[in-house]
Design a protein around this motif. Structure first.
Motif, PDB file in Angstrom:
ATOM      1  N   GLU A   2     -23.558   3.671 -34.177  1.00 17.09           N
ATOM      2  CA  GLU A   2     -23.553   2.496 -34.122  1.00 17.09           C
ATOM      3  C   GLU A   2     -22.070   1.992 -34.056  1.00 17.09           C
ATOM      4  O   GLU A   2     -21.086   2.560 -34.699  1.00 17.09           O
ATOM      5  CB  GLU A   2     -24.196   1.777 -35.492  1.00 17.09           C
ATOM      6  CG  GLU A   2     -24.253   0.310 -35.419  1.00 17.09           C
ATOM      7  CD  GLU A   2     -24.565  -0.352 -36.806  1.00 17.09           C
ATOM      8  OE1 GLU A   2     -24.218  -1.471 -36.845  1.00 17.09           O
ATOM      9  OE2 GLU A   2     -25.309   0.266 -37.401  1.00 17.09           O
ATOM     10  N   ILE A   3     -21.688   1.037 -33.109  1.00 19.91           N
ATOM     11  CA  ILE A   3     -20.474   0.257 -33.140  1.00 19.91           C
ATOM     12  C   ILE A   3     -20.568  -1.011 -33.942  1.00 19.91           C
ATOM     13  O   ILE A   3     -21.227  -1.853 -34.001  1.00 19.91           O
ATOM     14  CB  ILE A   3     -20.265  -0.015 -31.782  1.00 19.91           C
ATOM     15  CG1 ILE A   3     -20.173   1.084 -31.009  1.00 19.91           C
ATOM     16  CG2 ILE A   3     -18.830  -0.859 -31.857  1.00 19.91           C
ATOM     17  CD1 ILE A   3     -19.813   0.890 -29.308  1.00 19.91           C
ATOM     18  N   GLU A   4     -19.457  -1.070 -34.866  1.00 21.34           N
ATOM     19  CA  GLU A   4     -19.361  -2.158 -35.994  1.00 21.34           C
ATOM     20  C   GLU A   4     -18.249  -3.034 -35.303  1.00 21.34           C
ATOM     21  O   GLU A   4     -17.011  -2.628 -34.762  1.00 21.34           O
ATOM     22  CB  GLU A   4     -18.822  -1.735 -37.298  1.00 21.34           C
ATOM     23  CG  GLU A   4     -19.816  -0.925 -37.993  1.00 21.34           C
ATOM     24  CD  GLU A   4     -19.388  -0.768 -39.500  1.00 21.34           C
ATOM     25  OE1 GLU A   4     -18.701  -1.648 -40.212  1.00 21.34           O
ATOM     26  OE2 GLU A   4     -19.494   0.528 -39.762  1.00 21.34           O
ATOM     27  N   GLN A   5     -18.733  -4.366 -35.207  1.00 22.84           N
ATOM     28  CA  GLN A   5     -17.701  -5.211 -34.856  1.00 22.84           C
ATOM     29  C   GLN A   5     -16.855  -5.958 -36.199  1.00 22.84           C
ATOM     30  O   GLN A   5     -17.393  -5.918 -37.358  1.00 22.84           O
ATOM     31  CB  GLN A   5     -18.203  -6.546 -34.073  1.00 22.84           C
ATOM     32  CG  GLN A   5     -19.199  -5.998 -32.779  1.00 22.84           C
ATOM     33  CD  GLN A   5     -18.365  -5.512 -32.077  1.00 22.84           C
ATOM     34  OE1 GLN A   5     -17.105  -6.123 -31.672  1.00 22.84           O
ATOM     35  NE2 GLN A   5     -18.460  -4.652 -31.212  1.00 22.84           N
ATOM     36  N   ALA A  89     -13.309  -3.369 -33.338  1.00 20.99           N
ATOM     37  CA  ALA A  89     -14.687  -2.446 -33.165  1.00 20.99           C
ATOM     38  C   ALA A  89     -14.608  -1.074 -33.515  1.00 20.99           C
ATOM     39  O   ALA A  89     -13.439  -0.353 -32.876  1.00 20.99           O
ATOM     40  CB  ALA A  89     -15.282  -2.682 -31.731  1.00 20.99           C
ATOM     41  N   ARG A  91     -16.455   2.973 -34.735  1.00 18.61           N
ATOM     42  CA  ARG A  91     -17.613   3.850 -35.091  1.00 18.61           C
ATOM     43  C   ARG A  91     -17.219   4.467 -36.325  1.00 18.61           C
ATOM     44  O   ARG A  91     -15.884   4.991 -36.373  1.00 18.61           O
ATOM     45  CB  ARG A  91     -17.774   4.886 -34.072  1.00 18.61           C
ATOM     46  CG  ARG A  91     -18.663   4.542 -32.954  1.00 18.61           C
ATOM     47  CD  ARG A  91     -19.242   5.529 -32.086  1.00 18.61           C
ATOM     48  NE  ARG A  91     -19.632   5.115 -30.793  1.00 18.61           N
ATOM     49  CZ  ARG A  91     -18.726   4.795 -29.686  1.00 18.61           C
ATOM     50  NH1 ARG A  91     -17.674   5.253 -29.695  1.00 18.61           N
ATOM     51  NH2 ARG A  91     -19.402   4.384 -28.497  1.00 18.61           N
ATOM     52  N   VAL A 105     -12.902   2.005 -31.492  1.00 21.65           N
ATOM     53  CA  VAL A 105     -13.297   1.767 -30.003  1.00 21.65           C
ATOM     54  C   VAL A 105     -12.814   0.475 -29.458  1.00 21.65           C
ATOM     55  O   VAL A 105     -12.614   0.610 -28.177  1.00 21.65           O
ATOM     56  CB  VAL A 105     -15.025   1.291 -30.158  1.00 21.65           C
ATOM     57  CG1 VAL A 105     -15.670   0.993 -29.089  1.00 21.65           C
ATOM     58  CG2 VAL A 105     -15.645   2.383 -30.858  1.00 21.65           C
TER      59      VAL A 105
END
Length: 191
Positions: A2-5, A89, A91, A105
């Protein structure tokens, strides 16, 4: 993975002379407030309390394991300190708050932040990941911990200070971290 913003907006007081950049907030389960350096086990607000008020507990909410967001905002606005992070962003390569396991990211557009802060004369990075990310952005050689380097942003001279991480995982006593940060605040005539 998952990519977190980034969950917070940049905190950019119009009078900011200093832009403080961490790497990225910890997971929400580690937050003690909805603001920067929210982890109870992070010593940033204890360092600042010690330097400016002689009390590492100055920003602690009495009787709680939390920091006072309202007191912090008032202090930061008065002193002219802006806050954000060097990544928008990430990971998480492991389920923890360690920068070592963060993959950037999307780096932050720090140039845009600086354009919004015309009085800003210095940036401080608060750890290795933040320093490395910022140095790549501006093609700088990282200063030693506790030191600074100078560079130009357009016509504006800036200093990049590299301070010790405020994480308790960084092996340096709180008072020694505060000593390093104090020198920076004195250099910038903020004390």
């Amino acid at each position: 993975m998952e990519i977190e913003q980034h969950p917070l907006e940049p905190f950019l007081p119009t009078n900011a002379k200093l832009l403080m950049l961490g790497s990225f907030p910890p997971q929400r389960k580690r937050w003690s407030m909805e603001f920067y350096y929210p982890n109870w086990n992070n010593d940033m607000w204890r360092i600042v309390g010690l330097i400016f008020f002689g009390d590492k507990e100055h920003f602690v909410v009495k009787g709680k394991r939390a920091f006072s967001k309202e007191e912090l905002i008032a202090f930061l606005q008065e002193k002219g300190i802006a806050l954000y992070d060097t990544a928008t962003a990430v990971r998480r390569l492991q389920d923890n708050a360690s920068d070592k396991f963060l993959e950037v990211v999307q780096p932050t557009d720090v140039r845009n932040l600086l354009e919004r802060l015309p009085q800003c004369r210095a940036i401080v990075t608060t750890g290795e990941k933040a320093t490395d990310t910022l140095c790549r952005t501006f093609s700088l050689t990282a200063p030693k911990v506790g030191d600074f380097t100078e560079f130009l942003f357009g016509e504006r001279p800036l200093r990049l200070y590299r301070m010790p991480s405020s994480s308790r995982a960084y092996p340096l006593a709180l008072d020694k971290k505060a000593t390093a940060y104090r020198v920076m605040y004195q250099d910038l005539q903020m004390l």
